[in-house]
Design an enzyme around this catalytic site. Structure first.
Site, PDB file in Angstrom:
ATOM      1  N   GLU A 132      13.006  19.740 -50.864  1.00  0.00           N
ATOM      2  CA  GLU A 132      11.642  19.848 -51.382  1.00  0.00           C
ATOM      3  C   GLU A 132      11.575  19.100 -52.703  1.00  0.00           C
ATOM      4  OE1 GLU A 132       8.134  23.035 -52.596  1.00  0.00           O
ATOM      5  OE2 GLU A 132      10.230  23.655 -52.749  1.00  0.00           O
ATOM      6  N   GLU A 184      13.136  19.599 -59.164  1.00  0.00           N
ATOM      7  CA  GLU A 184      12.055  19.851 -60.128  1.00  0.00           C
ATOM      8  C   GLU A 184      12.470  19.309 -61.485  1.00  0.00           C
ATOM      9  OE1 GLU A 184       8.988  20.351 -62.037  1.00  0.00           O
ATOM     10  OE2 GLU A 184       8.806  21.162 -60.004  1.00  0.00           O
ATOM     11  N   ASP A 187       1.517  15.473 -57.275  1.00  0.00           N
ATOM     12  CA  ASP A 187       0.520  14.860 -58.147  1.00  0.00           C
ATOM     13  C   ASP A 187      -0.161  13.727 -57.382  1.00  0.00           C
ATOM     14  OD1 ASP A 187      -0.908  13.491 -60.178  1.00  0.00           O
ATOM     15  OD2 ASP A 187       0.577  14.051 -61.686  1.00  0.00           O
ATOM     16  N   LYS A 227      -5.733   7.324 -59.960  1.00  0.00           N
ATOM     17  CA  LYS A 227      -6.110   5.987 -60.419  1.00  0.00           C
ATOM     18  C   LYS A 227      -5.308   4.919 -59.681  1.00  0.00           C
ATOM     19  CE  LYS A 227      -7.490   7.566 -65.015  1.00  0.00           C
ATOM     20  NZ  LYS A 227      -7.291   7.450 -66.486  1.00  0.00           N
ATOM     21  N   THR A 234       2.851  27.875 -51.036  1.00  0.00           N
ATOM     22  CA  THR A 234       3.285  27.622 -52.400  1.00  0.00           C
ATOM     23  C   THR A 234       2.345  28.355 -53.359  1.00  0.00           C
ATOM     24  OG1 THR A 234       1.901  25.708 -52.946  1.00  0.00           O
ATOM     25  CG2 THR A 234       3.868  25.285 -51.616  1.00  0.00           C
ATOM     26  N   GLU A 235       2.721  28.385 -54.638  1.00  0.00           N
ATOM     27  CA  GLU A 235       1.847  28.996 -55.645  1.00  0.00           C
ATOM     28  C   GLU A 235       0.507  28.266 -55.712  1.00  0.00           C
ATOM     29  OE1 GLU A 235       6.123  29.589 -57.122  1.00  0.00           O
ATOM     30  OE2 GLU A 235       4.967  27.935 -56.297  1.00  0.00           O
ATOM     31  N   TYR A 236       0.559  26.934 -55.706  1.00  0.00           N
ATOM     32  CA  TYR A 236      -0.677  26.160 -55.759  1.00  0.00           C
ATOM     33  C   TYR A 236      -1.517  26.384 -54.504  1.00  0.00           C
ATOM     34  CZ  TYR A 236       0.424  23.389 -59.935  1.00  0.00           C
ATOM     35  OH  TYR A 236       0.683  22.979 -61.218  1.00  0.00           O
ATOM     36  N   GLU A 237      -0.861  26.486 -53.378  1.00  0.00           N
ATOM     37  CA  GLU A 237      -1.575  26.697 -52.125  1.00  0.00           C
ATOM     38  C   GLU A 237      -2.390  27.987 -52.167  1.00  0.00           C
ATOM     39  OE1 GLU A 237      -0.520  26.865 -47.326  1.00  0.00           O
ATOM     40  OE2 GLU A 237       1.014  26.347 -48.815  1.00  0.00           O
TER      41      GLU A 237
END
Length: 211
Positions: free
Chosen positions: A44, A69, A118, A122, A191-194
């Site tokens: 991951e 990470e 991320d 741009k 995930t936490e973000y999910e």
């Protein structure tokens, strides 16, 4: 999102070096020896605070997981989870994942997870996206022939970009899911973000691709 500085992180990571490995490049080509078995290796990239990788390790005890990470203030949370639950099938790397070939040998990995990476929206930052062609070339090298990339995101722009990038690279799309939570996949580890984005009403996208 800005992360709170944790001045104790360096000492803690050194204390837990059986979980978060120092000089991981020395294990290139020998990751199965690190785990002491012949189980598949899954990686991951951007393991965050570790909810996904620890959940996967518990759900699939016969798979070895390597989480990468770069932020020390974040990876310490994962180390704590791994340590508290005594998960022997996880190792963590406090590294930048820009050079995967320095960490893994050819055909050493069976799956790569890209969770809520991320999006670098741009155009001038396109080369930083983890599904840009230079990253795909690295994944192609380290993955076994049947290996897959699994991407989850709430960012439609990144999702669409990645589908095009995969296709232009000649990859086969095994799954394209435009609303992951709508299908009720009980095997999906969030995930936490999910959890955060889903609770805010964001759609979660997932795709699987192989070379």
């Amino acid at each position: 999102m800005r992360q709170r500085h944790k001045p104790w992180a360096d000492d803690y990571l050194k204390e837990k070096k059986h979980i978060v490995l120092e000089n991981p490049g020395v294990h290139k080509g020998e990751w199965k020896k690190v785990f002491g078995n012949e189980n598949p290796i899954h990686v991951e990239i951007g393991s965050g605070k570790g909810q996904f990788i620890t959940g996967m390790a518990k759900q699939y005890p016969d798979i070895n997981f390597v989480g990468i990470e770069v932020a020390k203030s974040i990876i310490v949370s994962t180390v704590q989870k791994v340590d508290e639950e005594a998960l022997d099938n996880i190792r963590l790397l406090n590294e930048d994942a820009s050079d995967m070939l320095a960490l893994f040998a050819e055909n050493e990995v069976e799956q790569v997870y890209l969770n809520f990476s991320d999006p670098w929206p741009k155009n001038r930052h396109e080369k930083r996206r983890l599904t840009y062609k230079s990253f795909l070339e690295q994944y192609r090298n380290i993955l076994v022939d049947s290996g897959q990339i699994v991407l989850k995101t709430d960012n439609r722009g990144l999702f669409e970009y990645s589908l095009v990038s995969f296709s232009e690279y000649g990859m086969h799309l095994m799954e394209v899911n435009l609303d992951l939570h709508a299908i009720g996949d009980e095997t999906n580890v969030k995930t936490e973000y999910e959890e955060k984005f889903s609770s805010q009403g964001h759609v979660i996208y997932r795709c699987r691709a192989k070379f």
